[in-house]
Design a protein around this motif. Structure first.
Motif, PDB file in Angstrom:
ATOM      1  N   THR A 142       0.755  -1.138  -0.234  1.00  0.00           N
ATOM      2  CA  THR A 142      -0.046   0.124   0.006  1.00  0.00           C
ATOM      3  C   THR A 142       0.961   1.455   0.178  1.00  0.00           C
ATOM      4  O   THR A 142       2.132   1.201   0.210  1.00  0.00           O
ATOM      5  N   ASN A 143       0.294   2.257  -0.312  1.00  0.00           N
ATOM      6  CA  ASN A 143       0.972   3.454  -0.430  1.00  0.00           C
ATOM      7  C   ASN A 143       1.786   4.228   0.826  1.00  0.00           C
ATOM      8  O   ASN A 143       2.729   4.350   0.758  1.00  0.00           O
ATOM      9  N   VAL A 144       1.146   4.194   2.058  1.00  0.00           N
ATOM     10  CA  VAL A 144       1.562   4.524   3.241  1.00  0.00           C
ATOM     11  C   VAL A 144       1.163   3.732   4.497  1.00  0.00           C
ATOM     12  O   VAL A 144      -0.201   3.719   4.232  1.00  0.00           O
ATOM     13  N   LEU A 145       1.835   3.478   5.250  1.00  0.00           N
ATOM     14  CA  LEU A 145       1.415   2.845   6.558  1.00  0.00           C
ATOM     15  C   LEU A 145       1.970   3.884   7.848  1.00  0.00           C
ATOM     16  O   LEU A 145       2.952   4.394   7.591  1.00  0.00           O
ATOM     17  N   SER A 146       1.098   4.008   8.886  1.00  0.00           N
ATOM     18  CA  SER A 146       1.412   4.772   9.999  1.00  0.00           C
ATOM     19  C   SER A 146       1.436   4.096  11.359  1.00  0.00           C
ATOM     20  O   SER A 146       0.491   3.335  11.185  1.00  0.00           O
ATOM     21  N   PHE A 147       2.457   4.410  11.957  1.00  0.00           N
ATOM     22  CA  PHE A 147       2.417   3.489  13.155  1.00  0.00           C
ATOM     23  C   PHE A 147       2.707   4.470  14.214  1.00  0.00           C
ATOM     24  O   PHE A 147       3.890   4.917  14.618  1.00  0.00           O
ATOM     25  N   PRO A 148       1.691   5.055  15.153  1.00  0.00           N
ATOM     26  CA  PRO A 148       1.864   5.748  16.090  1.00  0.00           C
ATOM     27  C   PRO A 148       2.584   5.408  17.248  1.00  0.00           C
ATOM     28  O   PRO A 148       2.801   4.101  17.707  1.00  0.00           O
ATOM     29  N   TYR A 149       3.668   6.113  17.686  1.00  0.00           N
ATOM     30  CA  TYR A 149       4.199   5.734  19.053  1.00  0.00           C
ATOM     31  C   TYR A 149       3.575   5.647  20.157  1.00  0.00           C
ATOM     32  O   TYR A 149       2.805   6.403  20.534  1.00  0.00           O
ATOM     33  N   GLU A 150       3.906   4.651  21.028  1.00  0.00           N
ATOM     34  CA  GLU A 150       2.962   4.463  22.268  1.00  0.00           C
ATOM     35  C   GLU A 150       4.144   4.375  23.298  1.00  0.00           C
ATOM     36  O   GLU A 150       4.824   3.408  23.486  1.00  0.00           O
ATOM     37  N   ALA A 151       4.148   5.562  24.024  1.00  0.00           N
ATOM     38  CA  ALA A 151       5.136   5.691  25.106  1.00  0.00           C
ATOM     39  C   ALA A 151       4.856   4.808  26.157  1.00  0.00           C
ATOM     40  O   ALA A 151       3.665   4.667  26.543  1.00  0.00           O
ATOM     41  N   ALA A 152       5.737   4.358  26.985  1.00  0.00           N
ATOM     42  CA  ALA A 152       5.556   3.575  28.208  1.00  0.00           C
ATOM     43  C   ALA A 152       4.946   4.309  29.138  1.00  0.00           C
ATOM     44  O   ALA A 152       5.125   5.763  29.042  1.00  0.00           O
ATOM     45  N   PRO A 153       4.374   3.922  30.174  1.00  0.00           N
ATOM     46  CA  PRO A 153       3.780   4.539  31.258  1.00  0.00           C
ATOM     47  C   PRO A 153       4.822   5.488  31.926  1.00  0.00           C
ATOM     48  O   PRO A 153       5.951   4.976  32.237  1.00  0.00           O
ATOM     49  N   GLY A 154       4.643   6.666  32.114  1.00  0.00           N
ATOM     50  CA  GLY A 154       5.664   7.619  32.826  1.00  0.00           C
ATOM     51  C   GLY A 154       6.857   8.231  31.602  1.00  0.00           C
ATOM     52  O   GLY A 154       7.463   8.974  31.973  1.00  0.00           O
ATOM     53  N   GLU A 155       6.828   7.628  30.622  1.00  0.00           N
ATOM     54  CA  GLU A 155       7.628   7.912  29.718  1.00  0.00           C
ATOM     55  C   GLU A 155       7.397   9.160  28.984  1.00  0.00           C
ATOM     56  O   GLU A 155       6.267   9.294  28.549  1.00  0.00           O
ATOM     57  N   HIS A 156       8.137  10.182  28.905  1.00  0.00           N
ATOM     58  CA  HIS A 156       7.884  11.402  27.890  1.00  0.00           C
ATOM     59  C   HIS A 156       8.935  11.436  26.784  1.00  0.00           C
ATOM     60  O   HIS A 156      10.094  11.534  26.757  1.00  0.00           O
ATOM     61  N   SER A 157       8.206  11.422  25.407  1.00  0.00           N
ATOM     62  CA  SER A 157       8.807  11.288  24.294  1.00  0.00           C
ATOM     63  C   SER A 157       8.272  12.390  23.249  1.00  0.00           C
ATOM     64  O   SER A 157       7.241  12.486  23.212  1.00  0.00           O
ATOM     65  N   GLY A 158       9.121  12.646  22.546  1.00  0.00           N
ATOM     66  CA  GLY A 158       8.677  13.579  21.403  1.00  0.00           C
ATOM     67  C   GLY A 158       8.527  12.816  20.262  1.00  0.00           C
ATOM     68  O   GLY A 158       8.528  13.513  19.359  1.00  0.00           O
ATOM     69  N   LEU A 159       8.673  11.576  20.157  1.00  0.00           N
ATOM     70  CA  LEU A 159       8.396  10.696  18.984  1.00  0.00           C
ATOM     71  C   LEU A 159       7.115  10.476  18.904  1.00  0.00           C
ATOM     72  O   LEU A 159       6.345   9.949  19.665  1.00  0.00           O
ATOM     73  N   LEU A 160       6.687  11.030  17.411  1.00  0.00           N
ATOM     74  CA  LEU A 160       5.112  10.957  17.027  1.00  0.00           C
ATOM     75  C   LEU A 160       4.743   9.613  16.578  1.00  0.00           C
ATOM     76  O   LEU A 160       3.846   8.918  16.777  1.00  0.00           O
ATOM     77  N   GLY A 161       5.808   9.035  15.758  1.00  0.00           N
ATOM     78  CA  GLY A 161       5.547   7.632  15.341  1.00  0.00           C
ATOM     79  C   GLY A 161       6.521   7.580  14.129  1.00  0.00           C
ATOM     80  O   GLY A 161       7.472   8.382  13.859  1.00  0.00           O
ATOM     81  N   ASP A 162       6.037   6.285  13.251  1.00  0.00           N
ATOM     82  CA  ASP A 162       6.779   6.192  12.065  1.00  0.00           C
ATOM     83  C   ASP A 162       5.794   5.995  10.783  1.00  0.00           C
ATOM     84  O   ASP A 162       4.619   5.581  10.947  1.00  0.00           O
ATOM     85  N   LEU A 163       6.452   6.468   9.779  1.00  0.00           N
ATOM     86  CA  LEU A 163       5.662   6.223   8.258  1.00  0.00           C
ATOM     87  C   LEU A 163       6.553   5.201   7.533  1.00  0.00           C
ATOM     88  O   LEU A 163       7.655   5.381   7.323  1.00  0.00           O
ATOM     89  N   VAL A 164       5.774   4.549   6.988  1.00  0.00           N
ATOM     90  CA  VAL A 164       6.457   3.509   5.855  1.00  0.00           C
ATOM     91  C   VAL A 164       5.819   3.845   4.608  1.00  0.00           C
ATOM     92  O   VAL A 164       4.472   3.613   4.241  1.00  0.00           O
ATOM     93  N   ILE A 165       6.509   4.314   3.693  1.00  0.00           N
ATOM     94  CA  ILE A 165       6.031   4.892   2.373  1.00  0.00           C
ATOM     95  C   ILE A 165       6.480   3.943   1.211  1.00  0.00           C
ATOM     96  O   ILE A 165       7.897   3.830   1.124  1.00  0.00           O
ATOM     97  N   CYS A 166       5.554   3.203   0.499  1.00  0.00           N
ATOM     98  CA  CYS A 166       6.077   2.321  -0.570  1.00  0.00           C
ATOM     99  C   CYS A 166       6.332   2.949  -1.816  1.00  0.00           C
ATOM    100  O   CYS A 166       5.361   3.563  -2.534  1.00  0.00           O
TER     101      CYS A 166
END
Length: 134
Positions: free
Chosen positions: A48-72
């Protein structure tokens, strides 16, 4: 190409407002990997054209990572050709579309699809890119 991705993402108003957002990973893949990711994570046996994988932070973790995109890349190129679109514009659309999924937007029902598509149109227009749904 990196600057293009950065410019496209910077045009999304919600990302402009998110102070904690610092990172989004983008992986460009071929058809075999695109198909494998889609099959493994969505149960659909095609690339498929694009897949989105949201980042799920661990409890108590503060992350600026939004997630990952896989573009074919081959799928995006084929769709651009079939739809008579500039490939760069289609990459912009798929990047913005995928990022909106990471922000919680979806198109599971008509109302959600209308909302998401309206935002995509507005962001793309701000970049001088024609309505991809016209």
């Amino acid at each position: 190409m990196l600057r293009s991705f950065e410019r496209w993402l910077a045009a999304i108003p919600e990302l402009q407002r998110l102070r904690s957002w610092t990172e989004l990973n983008i992986l460009i893949v071929g058809t075999t990997a695109g198909r494998r990711y889609n099959r493994q994570f969505r149960g659909r046996d095609y690339a498929t054209n694009v897949l989105s994988f949201p980042y799920e932070a661990a409890p108590g973790e503060h992350s600026g990572l939004l997630g990952d995109l896989v573009i074919c890349a081959p799928v995006v190129a084929r769709e651009a050709r079939e739809q008579g679109k500039d490939p760069r514009d289609h990459y912009a659309h798929m990047t913005i579309h995928g990022a909106l999924h990471l922000l919680g937007y979806d198109h599971e029902d008509d109302a959600d699809a209308d909302r998401m598509e309206a935002l995509e149109r507005a962001v793309l227009a701000s970049l001088g890119i024609a309505d991809p749904y016209a």
